[in-house]
Enzyme design. Structure first.
Site, PDB file in Angstrom:
ATOM      1  N   GLY A  62       0.805  -1.210   0.000  1.00 46.18           N
ATOM      2  CA  GLY A  62       0.000   0.000   0.000  1.00 46.18           C
ATOM      3  C   GLY A  62       0.833   1.253   0.000  1.00 46.18           C
ATOM      4  O   GLY A  62       2.027   1.230   0.271  1.00 46.18           O
ATOM      5  N   SER A  63       0.174   2.362  -0.283  1.00 49.20           N
ATOM      6  CA  SER A  63       0.852   3.663  -0.330  1.00 49.20           C
ATOM      7  C   SER A  63       1.234   4.113   1.075  1.00 49.20           C
ATOM      8  O   SER A  63       0.795   3.543   2.068  1.00 49.20           O
ATOM      9  CB  SER A  63      -0.082   4.702  -0.953  1.00 49.20           C
ATOM     10  OG  SER A  63      -1.169   4.949  -0.071  1.00 49.20           O
ATOM     11  N   SER A  64       2.017   5.177   1.153  1.00 48.73           N
ATOM     12  CA  SER A  64       2.444   5.693   2.454  1.00 48.73           C
ATOM     13  C   SER A  64       1.246   6.127   3.290  1.00 48.73           C
ATOM     14  O   SER A  64       1.195   5.882   4.485  1.00 48.73           O
ATOM     15  CB  SER A  64       3.425   6.851   2.270  1.00 48.73           C
ATOM     16  OG  SER A  64       2.852   7.856   1.467  1.00 48.73           O
ATOM     17  N   GLN A  67      -0.613   2.931   4.569  1.00 45.99           N
ATOM     18  CA  GLN A  67       0.139   2.232   5.616  1.00 45.99           C
ATOM     19  C   GLN A  67       0.127   3.022   6.922  1.00 45.99           C
ATOM     20  O   GLN A  67      -0.178   2.488   7.973  1.00 45.99           O
ATOM     21  CB  GLN A  67       1.588   1.983   5.181  1.00 45.99           C
ATOM     22  CG  GLN A  67       1.726   0.903   4.136  1.00 45.99           C
ATOM     23  CD  GLN A  67       1.362  -0.471   4.664  1.00 45.99           C
ATOM     24  OE1 GLN A  67       0.254  -0.738   5.114  1.00 45.99           O
ATOM     25  NE2 GLN A  67       2.308  -1.369   4.597  1.00 45.99           N
TER      26      GLN A  67
END
Length: 134
Positions: A62-64, A67
């Site tokens: 997943g993207s920052s 997450q």
């Protein structure tokens, strides 16, 4: 004799808990904040709670934003893992753990994966890079 394993600190802290191994990567956004249960249907740990566990997994997904927000939501409800052991720690996962004061390590000794299993009680001293079987 106490069994211990060396590891590499990503985010410091010292915690104890039960090991929970995942062969699948973790997307913390796909974990229910109310109970810590994995809601990603295709995940090997689907329906199991990670709350209070020392979670062992290969990588983050997943993207920052996904997450960090997922980890944050779990921490706010107290359903976060006690600590994390990751094989491949990407920048996003590492940064999220550091920001949220979540103990995280990588580079475990090979024997760790052979010797220990789900349910084993351990102490993770991320600060000093040591995991002890209790």
């Amino acid at each position: 004799m106490e069994k211990q394993y060396k590891c590499h600190k990503i985010s410091g802290g010292k915690v104890s808990g039960e090991l929970l191994f995942s062969k699948d990567g973790m997307c913390f956004y796909l974990i229910e904040p109310k109970n810590g249960k994995i809601i990603e249907k295709e995940h090997c740990l689907y329906g199991q709670s990670i709350a209070g566990k020392i979670l062992v997994f290969p990588y983050g997904k997943g993207s920052s934003v996904v997450q960090a927000d997922g980890m944050y939501q779990l921490k706010m409800t107290g359903m976060n893992p006690a600590g994390m052991i990751v094989v491949n720690a990407d920048t996003t996962l590492a940064a999220s753990a550091i920001i949220l004061d979540a103990p995280m390590v990588n580079k475990m000794e090979e024997n760790f994966y052979k010797d220990l299993h789900d349910g084993d009680m351990v102490e993770l001293d991320a600060e000093n890079g040591i995991l002890r079987k209790l």
